[in-house]
Design a protein around this motif. Sequence first.
Motif, PDB file in Angstrom:
ATOM      1  N   LEU A  12      -6.631  -1.210  11.840  1.00 32.96           N
ATOM      2  CA  LEU A  12      -5.856  -0.456  11.031  1.00 32.96           C
ATOM      3  C   LEU A  12      -5.490  -2.406   9.878  1.00 32.96           C
ATOM      4  CD1 LEU A  12      -5.195   1.270   9.035  1.00 32.96           C
ATOM      5  CD2 LEU A  12      -2.799   0.960  10.495  1.00 32.96           C
ATOM      6  N   LEU A  13      -5.231  -3.417  11.115  1.00 37.65           N
ATOM      7  CA  LEU A  13      -4.503  -4.330  10.794  1.00 37.65           C
ATOM      8  C   LEU A  13      -5.360  -5.670   9.874  1.00 37.65           C
ATOM      9  CD1 LEU A  13      -1.672  -5.755  13.591  1.00 37.65           C
ATOM     10  CD2 LEU A  13      -1.919  -4.670  11.693  1.00 37.65           C
ATOM     11  N   LEU A  14      -7.283  -5.181  10.506  1.00 39.67           N
ATOM     12  CA  LEU A  14      -8.554  -5.425   9.432  1.00 39.67           C
ATOM     13  C   LEU A  14      -8.413  -5.190   8.643  1.00 39.67           C
ATOM     14  CD1 LEU A  14     -11.011  -5.952  12.754  1.00 39.67           C
ATOM     15  CD2 LEU A  14      -9.661  -8.092  11.505  1.00 39.67           C
ATOM     16  N   ALA A  96      -1.273  16.335   4.349  1.00 38.18           N
ATOM     17  CA  ALA A  96      -1.832  15.009   4.267  1.00 38.18           C
ATOM     18  C   ALA A  96      -1.603  13.872   3.160  1.00 38.18           C
ATOM     19  CB  ALA A  96      -4.077  15.055   3.584  1.00 38.18           C
ATOM     20  N   LEU A  97      -0.886  14.834   1.474  1.00 37.76           N
ATOM     21  CA  LEU A  97      -0.517  14.022   0.667  1.00 37.76           C
ATOM     22  C   LEU A  97       1.171  13.673   1.034  1.00 37.76           C
ATOM     23  CD1 LEU A  97      -0.792  12.615  -2.225  1.00 37.76           C
ATOM     24  CD2 LEU A  97      -0.419  14.931  -3.054  1.00 37.76           C
ATOM     25  N   ALA A  98       1.360  13.895   1.649  1.00 34.84           N
ATOM     26  CA  ALA A  98       2.800  14.050   2.348  1.00 34.84           C
ATOM     27  C   ALA A  98       2.638  12.296   3.291  1.00 34.84           C
ATOM     28  CB  ALA A  98       3.769  14.973   3.714  1.00 34.84           C
ATOM     29  N   ILE A  99       2.359  12.682   4.354  1.00 37.27           N
ATOM     30  CA  ILE A  99       2.247  11.708   5.497  1.00 37.27           C
ATOM     31  C   ILE A  99       1.394   9.844   4.380  1.00 37.27           C
ATOM     32  CG2 ILE A  99       0.744  10.204   6.767  1.00 37.27           C
ATOM     33  CD1 ILE A  99      -0.281  13.093   8.258  1.00 37.27           C
ATOM     34  N   ALA A 104       3.413   5.280   2.855  1.00 39.10           N
ATOM     35  CA  ALA A 104       2.899   4.324   1.870  1.00 39.10           C
ATOM     36  C   ALA A 104       3.383   2.438   2.188  1.00 39.10           C
ATOM     37  CB  ALA A 104       3.878   4.448   0.385  1.00 39.10           C
ATOM     38  N   CYS A 105       4.570   2.200   2.372  1.00 38.21           N
ATOM     39  CA  CYS A 105       5.142   1.211   3.251  1.00 38.21           C
ATOM     40  C   CYS A 105       6.135   1.092   3.865  1.00 38.21           C
ATOM     41  CB  CYS A 105       5.461   0.784   2.006  1.00 38.21           C
ATOM     42  SG  CYS A 105       7.012   1.418   1.094  1.00 38.21           S
ATOM     43  N   LYS A 106       6.281   0.176   5.134  1.00 35.12           N
ATOM     44  CA  LYS A 106       7.595   0.330   5.780  1.00 35.12           C
ATOM     45  C   LYS A 106       9.233   0.295   4.901  1.00 35.12           C
ATOM     46  CE  LYS A 106       9.132  -2.434   9.826  1.00 35.12           C
ATOM     47  NZ  LYS A 106       8.971  -3.344  10.483  1.00 35.12           N
ATOM     48  N   GLY A 107       9.878   1.527   5.046  1.00 35.63           N
ATOM     49  CA  GLY A 107      10.556   1.137   4.524  1.00 35.63           C
ATOM     50  C   GLY A 107      11.893   1.123   5.619  1.00 35.63           C
ATOM     51  N   PRO A 108      13.323   1.344   4.500  1.00 34.73           N
ATOM     52  CA  PRO A 108      14.716   0.396   5.012  1.00 34.73           C
ATOM     53  C   PRO A 108      14.550   0.784   7.429  1.00 34.73           C
ATOM     54  CG  PRO A 108      14.670   2.148   3.079  1.00 34.73           C
ATOM     55  CD  PRO A 108      13.410   2.481   3.998  1.00 34.73           C
ATOM     56  N   ASP A 109      14.668  -0.306   7.973  1.00 34.49           N
ATOM     57  CA  ASP A 109      15.685   0.143   8.883  1.00 34.49           C
ATOM     58  C   ASP A 109      16.697   1.384   9.401  1.00 34.49           C
ATOM     59  OD1 ASP A 109      13.780  -2.021   9.678  1.00 34.49           O
ATOM     60  OD2 ASP A 109      15.749  -3.173   9.889  1.00 34.49           O
ATOM     61  N   ASP A 301      -3.572   1.383  -0.818  1.00 34.98           N
ATOM     62  CA  ASP A 301      -2.969   0.175  -0.383  1.00 34.98           C
ATOM     63  C   ASP A 301      -1.515   0.740   0.667  1.00 34.98           C
ATOM     64  OD1 ASP A 301      -3.957  -2.108  -1.957  1.00 34.98           O
ATOM     65  OD2 ASP A 301      -2.841  -0.694  -3.474  1.00 34.98           O
ATOM     66  N   VAL A 302      -2.239   2.427   1.014  1.00 35.47           N
ATOM     67  CA  VAL A 302      -1.111   3.121   2.222  1.00 35.47           C
ATOM     68  C   VAL A 302      -0.805   1.680   3.440  1.00 35.47           C
ATOM     69  CG1 VAL A 302      -0.239   4.609   2.866  1.00 35.47           C
ATOM     70  CG2 VAL A 302      -0.748   5.269   0.592  1.00 35.47           C
ATOM     71  N   ASN A 303      -0.125   1.435   3.599  1.00 34.04           N
ATOM     72  CA  ASN A 303      -0.200   0.761   5.011  1.00 34.04           C
ATOM     73  C   ASN A 303       1.566   0.755   5.337  1.00 34.04           C
ATOM     74  OD1 ASN A 303       0.422  -1.180   7.068  1.00 34.04           O
ATOM     75  ND2 ASN A 303      -1.597  -2.042   6.224  1.00 34.04           N
ATOM     76  N   LYS A 304       1.388   2.100   6.603  1.00 33.66           N
ATOM     77  CA  LYS A 304       3.198   2.089   6.811  1.00 33.66           C
ATOM     78  C   LYS A 304       3.574   0.771   8.014  1.00 33.66           C
ATOM     79  CE  LYS A 304       1.150   4.324  11.084  1.00 33.66           C
ATOM     80  NZ  LYS A 304       1.578   2.847  12.336  1.00 33.66           N
ATOM     81  N   ASP A 305       3.315  -0.624   7.630  1.00 35.52           N
ATOM     82  CA  ASP A 305       3.009  -1.540   8.663  1.00 35.52           C
ATOM     83  C   ASP A 305       3.815  -2.611   7.495  1.00 35.52           C
ATOM     84  OD1 ASP A 305       3.395  -0.360  11.218  1.00 35.52           O
ATOM     85  OD2 ASP A 305       0.799  -0.686  10.748  1.00 35.52           O
TER      86      ASP A 305
END
Length: 434
Positions: A12-14, A96-99, A104-109, A301-305
Amino acid sequence: MRQSHQLPLVGLLLFSLIPRQQCEICKVSKENKTALKPLVHTMISSNYTKGIQAAKVLLSLRLGGFLNQNQDQHLIEQFILTVRSTEPSLTSGQLALAILALGACKGPDGISINYSELVKKLGNKYKAEIKNMEDHDGNPLTNYYQLSLDVLALCLFSGNYSVPKVAEIFKPGNKNYYFHKQFSVDTGATAVLALTCVKRSITSGQNKTDTKDLDNIDNHIKLLIRKILSQKTENGLLGNRESTGEAMQALFVSSNYYNRNQWVCQKTRNRVLKEISQGAFRMPTAAAQILPALMGKTYLDVNKDFSCVYGSDIFHISTQEPISVTPAVSASQIKVNYSVVINNAKDRIVVSVANGSVFLNVMEQAQKENAALFSFTAEETSWGPYITTVRGIKANTTDRTYWELLSNGEPLSKGAGSYVVHAGDDLEVRWSTY
């Protein structure tokens, strides 16, 4: 036994290091960003920004960086509760769409999301889709648009899926890409995004598969892009207004499969901006589908990290629940003809409705006057009401059956809740196959 495919975190990082072949010139400039205001307001000031129907809106707003941190936290917290309470009843594509929206990105702590559990449940729903295809002449439980979202989410979030099976079922000639022999551009485009994700996971070197599968996937992408471009209109749209956004995304990530003279992305972008200025994309889902492409973004471009990019809220977005207002209609009445057609049998009635009524209002009035012949049920979707049964006969994706809406003999391009009827119209609900 077919090889199971799992994308590890390293893979995923690659992904993030792989250059994206994307037409940045299609991105709306910072100076023209205010042209997108109608889209954002359409998405926010709607009942479809709550519940599971909010998934695509949330995904679009987060990818585009339109929310500030407090807004993001508020919407994510609400959406997590919705997903937890509705997950068992969600279709595979809805989950799938919910996930994708949540990740989509890493949200607030402080916000905890158990992605592994959600992805595991998605994997089970995806397997059920495949099983249904094996048992019912290649027909999934839902449709290929949702199946493409399944593969995309499983690929991006380290889920299990079979690469050979993906290569097998996503052949461009598959009947599930077509509706009444017409190629579905948004289905093909979403499949391109899913297949591109799978291809990248293989070429990153983290996963081994048969070279034949990789070649097949590459060829599928090429042929699907060709089909998408064949649906290009003279004014620059790809298919229709609603399919153009996801088609643009597919073309962004596939520029090595076509020549620049085959698609002028500035022409498409400018046409879309003109359509927005003329009041198009009034459905929240339609607005959500076009917005990422105008921001130069794709679902890949979705990336939870990766940390979310928060905007300055130039559109003054409010995440408070909108107040429902019943649209005003003229007090004058009009008469329309309404029929239910099942095979060769046709039942007809003339009903009176208020001027400015939509197709659904006609169906409701006919049901009041004669429930035996004109009863129906509908369910709310992100595109508005969808007719599920008429006279107890239920639409079924396994049998590829549905209730087709027509006006004066022509199939409608709008749904039952948005098509405005006129005096003397011949309206029809027909039991059909696709």
